[in-house]
Design a protein around this motif. Structure first.
Motif, PDB file in Angstrom:
ATOM      1  N   SER A  20     -10.284   0.168   0.386  1.00  0.00           N
ATOM      2  CA  SER A  20      -8.957  -0.127  -0.219  1.00  0.00           C
ATOM      3  C   SER A  20      -8.959  -0.584  -1.631  1.00  0.00           C
ATOM      4  O   SER A  20      -8.277  -0.158  -2.312  1.00  0.00           O
ATOM      5  CB  SER A  20      -8.287  -1.495   0.691  1.00  0.00           C
ATOM      6  N   GLU A  23      -9.115   2.776  -3.654  1.00  0.00           N
ATOM      7  CA  GLU A  23      -7.923   3.330  -3.721  1.00  0.00           C
ATOM      8  C   GLU A  23      -6.921   2.690  -4.734  1.00  0.00           C
ATOM      9  O   GLU A  23      -6.117   3.401  -5.572  1.00  0.00           O
ATOM     10  CB  GLU A  23      -7.197   3.278  -2.074  1.00  0.00           C
ATOM     11  N   ALA A  41      -3.692  -4.065   1.383  1.00  0.00           N
ATOM     12  CA  ALA A  41      -4.015  -2.660   1.326  1.00  0.00           C
ATOM     13  C   ALA A  41      -4.981  -2.579   2.574  1.00  0.00           C
ATOM     14  O   ALA A  41      -5.032  -1.513   3.430  1.00  0.00           O
ATOM     15  CB  ALA A  41      -4.678  -2.142   0.168  1.00  0.00           C
ATOM     16  N   ALA A  42      -6.001  -3.467   2.768  1.00  0.00           N
ATOM     17  CA  ALA A  42      -7.131  -3.423   3.771  1.00  0.00           C
ATOM     18  C   ALA A  42      -6.360  -3.948   5.132  1.00  0.00           C
ATOM     19  O   ALA A  42      -7.281  -4.036   6.093  1.00  0.00           O
ATOM     20  CB  ALA A  42      -8.262  -4.217   3.303  1.00  0.00           C
TER      21      ALA A  42
END
Length: 180
Positions: A20, A23, A41-42
């Motif tokens: 994450s 990214e 995000a994770a």
């Protein structure tokens, strides 16, 4: 109950956090990435993040170390110090640096340099200890430090002054002098 550092759940969560972060780093400058961005995000909570990492700087260091080790392995770096190994290590370093230039990690060059040199030193040490059965461990350690710093410095020179020369051609110019 405390999870073991080898527990598959622990490893999966750690990888999820790192993926994450990587990214996010392709979309935002490091300084602009927050813990909240990473946890969102994770799809984890803050406590889980802090269970795995001290802060985002710790995450940066560990993520870069892991990515660099993957680059070394993907280049097929062997356990024997020879011309082919030096070329492969140099390719791993230059590929790693090229991938970072796409991710805008400005301001963290010293962290990146330390990670690369540390990982190279570990690999050179392992090769030297394996090839030279001696009680001169300090001499081998110093040799590993010199080799790792030199290879990193050469990669920096290649990035600045290569004039389109392929990294393998660049390093092969020096190898006869290094090995003698």
């Amino acid at each position: 109950m405390t999870e073991s550092k080898t527990d598959p759940r622990f490893l999966r969560t750690r990888k999820l956090i790192m993926d994450s972060f990587i990214e996010l780093s392709s979309k935002k400058e490091f300084k602009d990435i927050t813990i909240k961005d990473i946890t969102t995000a994770a799809t984890i909570n803050r406590a889980t993040f802090y269970y795995h990492f001290e802060d985002k700087y710790d995450l940066l260091e560990k993520a870069l170390s892991e990515v660099f080790l993957i680059n070394l392995k993907s280049e097929g770096v062997e356990d024997e110090l020879n011309e082919e190994t030096i070329v492969r290590m140099f390719l791993a370093v230059t590929n790693f640096q090229a991938s970072l230039s796409n991710r805008c990690h400005r301001g963290y060059e010293s962290t990146i340099a330390a990670i690369i040199k540390e990982q190279l030193e570990v690999m050179f040490s392992r090769m030297l200890y394996k090839q030279h059965k001696t009680d001169q461990n300090e001499a081998l350690r110093i040799t590993a430090v010199i080799l790792s710093s030199g290879l990193y410095g050469a990669s920096q020179d290649w990035l600045r002054n290569s004039s389109g020369m392929a990294p393998e051609d660049y390093i092969k110019l020096a190898i006869p002098y290094i090995l003698k």
